[in-house]
Write a protein that holds these residues in place. Structure first.
Motif, short mmCIF file in Angstrom:
data_model
loop_
_atom_site.label_atom_id
_atom_site.label_comp_id
_atom_site.label_asym_id
_atom_site.label_seq_id
_atom_site.Cartn_x
_atom_site.Cartn_y
_atom_site.Cartn_z
N LEU A 67 0.84 -1.20 0.00
CA LEU A 67 0.00 0.00 0.00
C LEU A 67 0.87 1.25 0.00
CD1 LEU A 67 -2.79 1.32 0.13
CD2 LEU A 67 -2.72 1.04 2.62
N ASN A 68 1.95 1.24 0.77
CA ASN A 68 2.87 2.37 0.78
C ASN A 68 3.51 2.57 -0.60
OD1 ASN A 68 4.58 4.46 2.02
ND2 ASN A 68 6.22 2.99 1.64
N LEU A 69 3.94 1.49 -1.23
CA LEU A 69 4.54 1.61 -2.56
C LEU A 69 3.55 2.21 -3.56
CD1 LEU A 69 6.46 -1.79 -2.96
CD2 LEU A 69 7.43 0.47 -2.56
N LEU A 70 2.33 1.69 -3.57
CA LEU A 70 1.33 2.20 -4.50
C LEU A 70 0.95 3.64 -4.20
CD1 LEU A 70 -1.04 -0.90 -4.76
CD2 LEU A 70 0.36 0.08 -6.59
N LEU A 71 0.77 3.94 -2.93
CA LEU A 71 0.38 5.29 -2.54
C LEU A 71 1.48 6.30 -2.88
CD1 LEU A 71 -2.05 6.63 -1.26
CD2 LEU A 71 -0.97 6.34 0.94
N LEU A 72 2.71 5.94 -2.62
CA LEU A 72 3.84 6.83 -2.94
C LEU A 72 3.93 7.04 -4.45
CD1 LEU A 72 6.27 8.45 -1.93
CD2 LEU A 72 7.62 6.35 -2.08
N ALA A 73 3.85 5.95 -5.21
CA ALA A 73 3.96 6.05 -6.67
C ALA A 73 2.82 6.88 -7.27
CB ALA A 73 3.97 4.66 -7.29
N LEU A 77 3.12 10.42 -9.15
CA LEU A 77 2.67 10.46 -10.54
C LEU A 77 1.58 11.51 -10.72
CD1 LEU A 77 2.57 9.24 -13.44
CD2 LEU A 77 0.80 7.71 -12.55
N TYR A 78 0.58 11.48 -9.86
CA TYR A 78 -0.53 12.43 -9.95
C TYR A 78 -0.04 13.86 -9.74
CZ TYR A 78 -4.84 14.87 -8.83
OH TYR A 78 -5.86 15.77 -8.82
N SER A 79 0.81 14.05 -8.74
CA SER A 79 1.30 15.40 -8.44
C SER A 79 2.10 15.97 -9.61
CB SER A 79 2.17 15.39 -7.18
OG SER A 79 1.41 14.98 -6.08
N ILE A 80 3.03 15.20 -10.12
CA ILE A 80 3.87 15.68 -11.23
C ILE A 80 3.04 15.90 -12.49
CG2 ILE A 80 5.75 15.02 -12.78
CD1 ILE A 80 7.02 13.61 -10.29
N LEU A 105 -6.92 4.56 -3.38
CA LEU A 105 -5.82 4.16 -2.50
C LEU A 105 -5.83 4.96 -1.21
CD1 LEU A 105 -2.89 3.84 -5.07
CD2 LEU A 105 -3.90 2.00 -3.73
N GLN A 106 -6.14 6.24 -1.30
CA GLN A 106 -6.16 7.08 -0.11
C GLN A 106 -7.29 6.71 0.83
OE1 GLN A 106 -6.11 10.93 -1.96
NE2 GLN A 106 -3.92 11.16 -1.62
N ILE A 107 -8.40 6.26 0.30
CA ILE A 107 -9.50 5.81 1.17
C ILE A 107 -9.04 4.62 2.00
CG2 ILE A 107 -11.76 4.68 1.14
CD1 ILE A 107 -12.47 6.62 -1.19
N VAL A 108 -8.37 3.68 1.38
CA VAL A 108 -7.84 2.53 2.11
C VAL A 108 -6.82 3.00 3.15
CG1 VAL A 108 -6.51 0.38 1.89
CG2 VAL A 108 -8.24 0.94 0.20
N ALA A 109 -5.95 3.92 2.75
CA ALA A 109 -4.92 4.44 3.66
C ALA A 109 -5.52 5.20 4.83
CB ALA A 109 -3.95 5.33 2.89
N VAL A 110 -6.55 5.99 4.59
CA VAL A 110 -7.20 6.75 5.66
C VAL A 110 -7.87 5.81 6.66
CG1 VAL A 110 -9.19 8.27 6.10
CG2 VAL A 110 -7.49 8.92 4.41
N ILE A 111 -8.54 4.79 6.16
CA ILE A 111 -9.17 3.81 7.05
C ILE A 111 -8.11 3.10 7.88
CG2 ILE A 111 -10.47 1.63 7.13
CD1 ILE A 111 -11.99 2.69 4.62
#
Length: 168
Positions: A67-73, A77-80, A105-111
């Protein structure tokens, strides 16, 4: 407001949500009885800090590592993509899709972050309402509730859907 402006605002929010997720990972590790010195020692180096490689090799973070790898990537990607090319109309749909995937991904991370914050601080995964005991997490009311997380998830879903309506 324009598509570019909304997505630029979401870029800033996404960076804060990633920091929130990293705090959740720290809570997860503390819940698993890992000390702060263990975290400090095993997060030395760029790859270990951002990707938790040494910690994952030692205690197997499981889905949290991925999850960290996907969220970071996706955050990068989205920011750039948004900041550099978000003003180009042909890329609006691509940015909206990338933003929607990031929202998921952020919904999963927030939960995840909320559950482990609650477990560490209150001993339960879901807290209806409680006095906020963390001095660094004080909101205006001094209260903590998992219902705030439900509102946050609703906001993320609303943005993901609204972003498609803004595509020119």
């Amino acid at each position: 407001m324009s598509f570019y402006l909304w997505n630029a605002i979401y870029v800033i929010l996404s960076l804060f949500l990633y920091v929130y997720f990293r705090c959740g990972v720290s809570d997860y590790l503390r819940f698993r009885k890992k000390s702060r010195s263990f975290l400090r020692k095993n997060k030395k180096g760029l790859r270990n800090y951002w990707l938790y490689e040494k910690i994952h090799a030692e205690i197997d973070l499981g889905y949290v590592y991925y999850l960290n790898l996907l969220l970071l990537a996706f955050t990068l990607l989205y920011s750039i993509l948004t900041v550099t090319l978000g003003w180009l109309r042909p890329l609006s749909l691509t940015i909206a899709v990338c933003g929607a995937l990031l929202c998921a991904l952020q919904i999963v991370a927030v939960i995840f972050s909320n559950v482990y914050y609650n477990l560490v601080n209150y001993g339960k995964a879901f807290v209806v309402i409680a006095k906020d005991i963390n001095p660094f997490n004080r909101n205006a009311l001094g209260l903590h509730s998992s219902l705030f997380t439900v509102l946050e998830i609703g906001g993320l879903l609303t943005f993901a859907i609204y972003s498609f309506f803004l595509v020119p």
